[in-house]
Design a protein around this motif. Structure first.
Motif, PDB file in Angstrom:
ATOM      1  N   MET A   1      -5.140   0.922   8.339  1.00  0.00           N
ATOM      2  CA  MET A   1      -4.261   1.608   9.310  1.00  0.00           C
ATOM      3  C   MET A   1      -2.813   1.614   8.816  1.00  0.00           C
ATOM      4  O   MET A   1      -2.086   2.577   9.031  1.00  0.00           O
ATOM      5  N   GLY A   2      -2.421   0.532   8.164  1.00  0.00           N
ATOM      6  CA  GLY A   2      -1.048   0.452   7.646  1.00  0.00           C
ATOM      7  C   GLY A   2      -0.884   1.218   6.341  1.00  0.00           C
ATOM      8  O   GLY A   2       0.222   1.301   5.806  1.00  0.00           O
ATOM      9  N   GLY A   3      -1.968   1.730   5.797  1.00  0.00           N
ATOM     10  CA  GLY A   3      -1.907   2.501   4.547  1.00  0.00           C
ATOM     11  C   GLY A   3      -1.742   1.602   3.338  1.00  0.00           C
ATOM     12  O   GLY A   3      -1.186   2.026   2.312  1.00  0.00           O
ATOM     13  N   ALA A   4      -2.163   0.322   3.440  1.00  0.00           N
ATOM     14  CA  ALA A   4      -1.916  -0.620   2.343  1.00  0.00           C
ATOM     15  C   ALA A   4      -3.170  -0.942   1.542  1.00  0.00           C
ATOM     16  O   ALA A   4      -3.168  -1.864   0.731  1.00  0.00           O
ATOM     17  N   GLU A   5      -4.242  -0.158   1.735  1.00  0.00           N
ATOM     18  CA  GLU A   5      -5.484  -0.516   1.035  1.00  0.00           C
ATOM     19  C   GLU A   5      -5.330  -0.417  -0.478  1.00  0.00           C
ATOM     20  O   GLU A   5      -5.887  -1.226  -1.222  1.00  0.00           O
ATOM     21  N   GLU A   6      -4.508   0.546  -0.930  1.00  0.00           N
ATOM     22  CA  GLU A   6      -4.325   0.715  -2.378  1.00  0.00           C
ATOM     23  C   GLU A   6      -3.583  -0.502  -2.966  1.00  0.00           C
ATOM     24  O   GLU A   6      -3.926  -0.994  -4.034  1.00  0.00           O
ATOM     25  N   VAL A   7      -2.597  -0.986  -2.208  1.00  0.00           N
ATOM     26  CA  VAL A   7      -1.829  -2.159  -2.654  1.00  0.00           C
ATOM     27  C   VAL A   7      -2.781  -3.337  -2.827  1.00  0.00           C
ATOM     28  O   VAL A   7      -2.751  -4.057  -3.833  1.00  0.00           O
ATOM     29  N   MET A   8      -3.659  -3.502  -1.833  1.00  0.00           N
ATOM     30  CA  MET A   8      -4.575  -4.644  -1.857  1.00  0.00           C
ATOM     31  C   MET A   8      -5.578  -4.518  -3.007  1.00  0.00           C
ATOM     32  O   MET A   8      -5.830  -5.477  -3.733  1.00  0.00           O
ATOM     33  N   GLU A   9      -6.110  -3.312  -3.179  1.00  0.00           N
ATOM     34  CA  GLU A   9      -7.157  -3.134  -4.192  1.00  0.00           C
ATOM     35  C   GLU A   9      -6.646  -3.383  -5.610  1.00  0.00           C
ATOM     36  O   GLU A   9      -7.399  -3.774  -6.493  1.00  0.00           O
ATOM     37  N   LYS A  10      -5.343  -3.157  -5.814  1.00  0.00           N
ATOM     38  CA  LYS A  10      -4.794  -3.341  -7.173  1.00  0.00           C
ATOM     39  C   LYS A  10      -4.609  -4.810  -7.539  1.00  0.00           C
ATOM     40  O   LYS A  10      -4.374  -5.152  -8.688  1.00  0.00           O
ATOM     41  N   GLN A  11      -4.680  -5.695  -6.546  1.00  0.00           N
ATOM     42  CA  GLN A  11      -4.462  -7.115  -6.832  1.00  0.00           C
ATOM     43  C   GLN A  11      -5.744  -7.761  -7.351  1.00  0.00           C
ATOM     44  O   GLN A  11      -6.819  -7.470  -6.827  1.00  0.00           O
ATOM     45  N   PRO A  12      -5.623  -8.634  -8.357  1.00  0.00           N
ATOM     46  CA  PRO A  12      -6.837  -9.221  -8.934  1.00  0.00           C
ATOM     47  C   PRO A  12      -7.682  -9.968  -7.896  1.00  0.00           C
ATOM     48  O   PRO A  12      -8.902  -9.899  -7.945  1.00  0.00           O
ATOM     49  N   ALA A  13      -7.032 -10.637  -6.952  1.00  0.00           N
ATOM     50  CA  ALA A  13      -7.826 -11.379  -5.953  1.00  0.00           C
ATOM     51  C   ALA A  13      -7.906 -10.611  -4.638  1.00  0.00           C
ATOM     52  O   ALA A  13      -8.209 -11.182  -3.592  1.00  0.00           O
ATOM     53  N   GLY A  14      -7.614  -9.327  -4.676  1.00  0.00           N
ATOM     54  CA  GLY A  14      -7.713  -8.490  -3.481  1.00  0.00           C
ATOM     55  C   GLY A  14      -6.908  -9.037  -2.324  1.00  0.00           C
ATOM     56  O   GLY A  14      -5.733  -9.397  -2.477  1.00  0.00           O
ATOM     57  N   MET A  15      -7.567  -9.155  -1.167  1.00  0.00           N
ATOM     58  CA  MET A  15      -6.896  -9.599   0.045  1.00  0.00           C
ATOM     59  C   MET A  15      -6.379 -11.037  -0.058  1.00  0.00           C
ATOM     60  O   MET A  15      -5.474 -11.445   0.656  1.00  0.00           O
ATOM     61  N   ASP A  16      -6.994 -11.815  -0.973  1.00  0.00           N
ATOM     62  CA  ASP A  16      -6.601 -13.227  -1.067  1.00  0.00           C
ATOM     63  C   ASP A  16      -5.451 -13.461  -2.047  1.00  0.00           C
ATOM     64  O   ASP A  16      -5.081 -14.606  -2.319  1.00  0.00           O
TER      65      ASP A  16
END
Ligand SMILES: Nc1ncnc2c1ncn2[C@@H]1O[C@H](COP(=O)(O)OP(=O)(O)OP(=O)(O)O)[C@@H](O)[C@H]1O
Length: 701
Positions: free
Chosen positions: A536-551
């Motif tokens: 909803m915040g439009g941040a899924e791309e930011v999260m997916e680019k991180q090696p540990a994802g959401m963590d």
């Protein structure tokens, strides 16, 4: 204490070294250890050596000349004193020996040569006077010298620093190197470098003079050479012990224990003012307290003493041996006296005493710590005063629980009646006599020029501050009559200065809604819900680019130190070092999307009746801005929540608003719907036309 050592061999030319890791309490120690055999390590290439000596000498010569030139006479006295200080131990030993020899002669012959004793004592007194005079003089010139030397170099560094272009500044290494020396007196600076070099000079002078004394004077005593050698063994063993603790190799140490880091993250959130607005609004203090407790319980048996003291304690046997070696000189002399009491020499005993001066030094430091005892007592007293007193609250809390008193509805009614407000410790009102009414479920947009009071109004709705005069009504009750905590539970706020906690992405969003409870037994459901908010915040791309994802932790709060040799570490060492403390670089828009995800996570809750956003699209592109507004609008149009939107960019937004509040210099100058305000042809029409014109001219170009 679990200890791990992994070796990753690397070859650089003919030299072989590897990274070694050791876990000591909460610390991970990384050392680049050289495995060259002794032959390779001490292989001496005279040509390289001479080249290096010439290079170092020319640098030191230039540095010394520059420092000397700042004040030649002061510098001469300063250097003389340092050299003198290096010689004092030997001179003292010499005089002590002489006086004691005279006494020994007197004891064995029954008569004392008063002339020699008098001369010796007078010489000693004179030297002590000179020493005190120089010490005094040195102290008074040192201050002037240090400022002069520091300023000389700071000035040229500042000039070069200010000339750096942006890309050079972004080369963090270059920028950091400049900044390291531009932070002032308590950080590395030219004067400290100079004194360290002079300190070395003093150390060498002292070592050479003491060695000369030991071998020269003691050699004439029976067993003297042996005694000198034992003193040397003692000195080397102490140095070896020191070397075991501080290995002379590139070293980088960081806090790798997750509980230790969590405790520090919680402490940082609690102590850094930039997190406070969100902390209060989202009511996360209980959660933080619980997390702190949990982490502390897990850390109870793990030492957080610095790694050097942990190494120091580690081996009992070597510690006993080290201490016994320290007593060798005295034991040796006791044994000598036992074997031949006639060869007993008072001066030699005195010198034994001198040799144990290192021990005296330790006691002296213990009795003269950097902070005085009275200061420590004051600190302890202060701790108790803080612990025993109530937190200093400037706002009186109300008694009504908002959840019980609010009408059965999804939105919130808000009314301002002649409200004025000035910030604490300021006299000027930044909100002046403002009145308006917002009905539950309405979409309200607040507009106005910079500094007109929009954000301030926004903070008053959440009772971050108390107003000075007038009344704010929330669902027909004065705002101050509610328990602030219960009211805030019904609001979801996105501040202009949104924050990012030093925790994982997942937890940053989860903290948006701790009031509905965080049930870790059903963690998967929580994670799904957080994921939905991220979308909803439009941040899924930011999260997916991180090696540990959401963590992933984007801004880790790492505590680390490095030794002076770390600059000499190989590429692997440096890469690891850079990896440990790295913050993820995100654009302003990406950070804002994460903050919006937290807002949506909170706003989803049924408990929330007011969603208020201050410049939520300041860093967003037009596509995302449109999507955001539609998502926020649906919270109002579908779910019936009240929506307040503070913005500079309007048009699309204001056309769909039920109420527009126009602020100017702390006053509400106009209010109404878009079409009505345009007809007024006042402040709103002006602002609207300006934006429309700018947009049109952009299109024409
Ligand atoms: N924490 C504070 N302490 C003291 N004064 C403040 C504080 N925050 C804002 N102000 C002052 O209050 C006035 C109104 O500021 P406010 O941030 O509410 O304006 P704004 O309309 O939101 O501005 P902008 O459009 O730039 O965000 C300004 O004069 C500002 O300097």
């Amino acid at each position: 204490m679990d200890s791990k050592s992994s070796q990753e061999e690397k070859n650089a030319g003919t030299s072989k070294s590897s990274l070694q890791f050791e876990q000591l309490g909460v610390w991970t120690v990384m050392e680049e250890v050289n495995h060259d055999n002794l032959w390779i390590r001490f292989q001496w290439n005279p040509r390289d050596w001479i080249k290096e000596v010439i290079r170092a000498s020319s640098i030191l010569y230039r540095f010394a000349l520059d420092c000397y030139a700042v004040s030649p006479w002061r510098m001469s006295i300063y250097i003389m004193f340092q050299v003198w200080s290096g010689l004092t131990t030997s001179i003292n030993m010499y005089f002590t020996g002489k006086v004691l020899n005279s006494m020994q002669d007197a004891l064995s012959t029954g008569s004392l040569d008063g002339r020699i004793l008098f001369q010796t004592i007078m010489l000693r007194i004179s030297l002590r006077c000179i020493e005190s005079g120089l010490h005094h003089l040195n102290h008074s010139i040192r201050n002037g010298l240090s400022t002069r030397v520091r300023t000389l170099f700071e000035r040229s560094l500042l000039t070069s620093n200010l000339r750096l272009d942006l890309s050079s500044c972004e080369e963090k290494d270059t920028f950091d190197k400049y900044n390291k020396y531009l932070k002032g007196k308590y950080f590395p600076n030219a004067w400290k470098t100079f004194t360290q070099i002079i300190g070395r000079l003093q150390l060498y002078t002292s070592a050479i003079s003491q060695l000369t004394f030991l071998f020269g004077v003691l050699g004439s005593h029976p067993g003297g050479y042996w005694f000198s050698l034992i003193c040397l063994v003692n000195a080397f063993s102490a140095a070896g012990w020191h070397g075991r603790i501080y290995k002379n190799c590139p070293t980088y140490v960081w806090d790798s224990n997750p509980y230790f880091r969590r405790i520090r993250a919680v402490m940082q959130i609690a102590t850094d003012l930039k997190h406070r607005m969100e902390m209060i609004s989202d009511g996360i203090s209980n959660y933080l307290e619980k997390e702190w407790l949990k982490a502390s319980e897990n850390l109870v048996d793990v030492s957080d003493d610095y790694y050097t003291s942990q190494r120091d304690e580690k081996s009992l046997i070597s510690s006993i041996i080290q201490r016994l070696i320290g007593d060798l000189p005295l034991m040796f002399y006791t044994f000598q006296v036992y074997l031949s009491p006639k060869a007993f020499s008072l001066s030699a005993v005195a010198l034994t005493q001198q040799a144990s001066e290192t021990l005296t030094g330790v006691v002296w430091r213990a009795l003269n710590p950097s902070s005085p005892f009275s200061g420590l007592v004051r600190q302890a007293e202060e701790l108790y005063t803080l612990q025993d007193s109530d937190p200093l609250l400037t706002m009186m809390d109300g008694t009504l629980d908002y959840a019980e008193y609010a009408p059965k509805a999804n939105g919130m009614d808000i009314a301002f009646e002649n409200v004025s407000f000035s910030y604490p410790k300021k006299t000027e009102n930044v909100i002046r006599d403002v009145s308006f009414t917002i009905k539950q479920g309405q979409i309200v947009v607040i507009v106005g020029l910079n500094g007109s009071g929009k954000s301030t109004l926004f903070k008053l709705i959440n009772r971050l501050y108390d107003i000075k005069s007038g009344t704010v009504f929330i669902d027909s009750h004065p705002i101050a009559s509610y328990m602030a905590k219960t009211l805030r539970k019904a609001t979801a706020m996105h501040y202009q200065t949104y924050t990012h906690y030093p925790l994982s992405i997942y937890e940053n969003i989860l903290l948006g809604n701790v009031d509905d409870g965080i049930n870790m037994e059903n963690e998967q459901a929580l994670r799904d819900s957080v994921k939905e908010a991220i979308e909803m915040g439009g941040a899924e791309e930011v999260m997916e680019k991180q090696p540990a994802g959401m963590d992933s932790v984007l801004k880790p709060n790492v505590l680390s130190t490095r030794n002076h040799k770390s600059e000499e570490g190989g590429p692997e060492f440096k890469a690891k070092m850079a990896e440990i403390g790295k913050s993820t670089e995100l654009s302003a828009g990406q950070w804002q999307r994460l903050a919006l995800a937290r807002l949506f996570y909170r706003a989803k809750s049924k408990r929330v009746r007011l969603v208020a956003v201050d410049e939520p699209s300041a860093s967003l592109d037009p596509k995302m801005e449109y999507a955001l507004f539609e998502r926020l609008r649906s919270l109002s149009s579908i779910q019936g929540k009240t929506l307040i939107y503070v913005t500079h960019r309007f048009g699309y937004l204001t056309k769909r608003a039920d109420l527009i509040l126009v602020m100017r210099e702390g006053q509400l100058v106009e209010q109404g719907r878009h079409s009505d305000l345009l007809k007024l042809n006042g402040e709103y029409a002006n602002l609207y036309n300006l934006q429309a014109e700018a947009f049109m001219s952009d299109e024409l170009e």
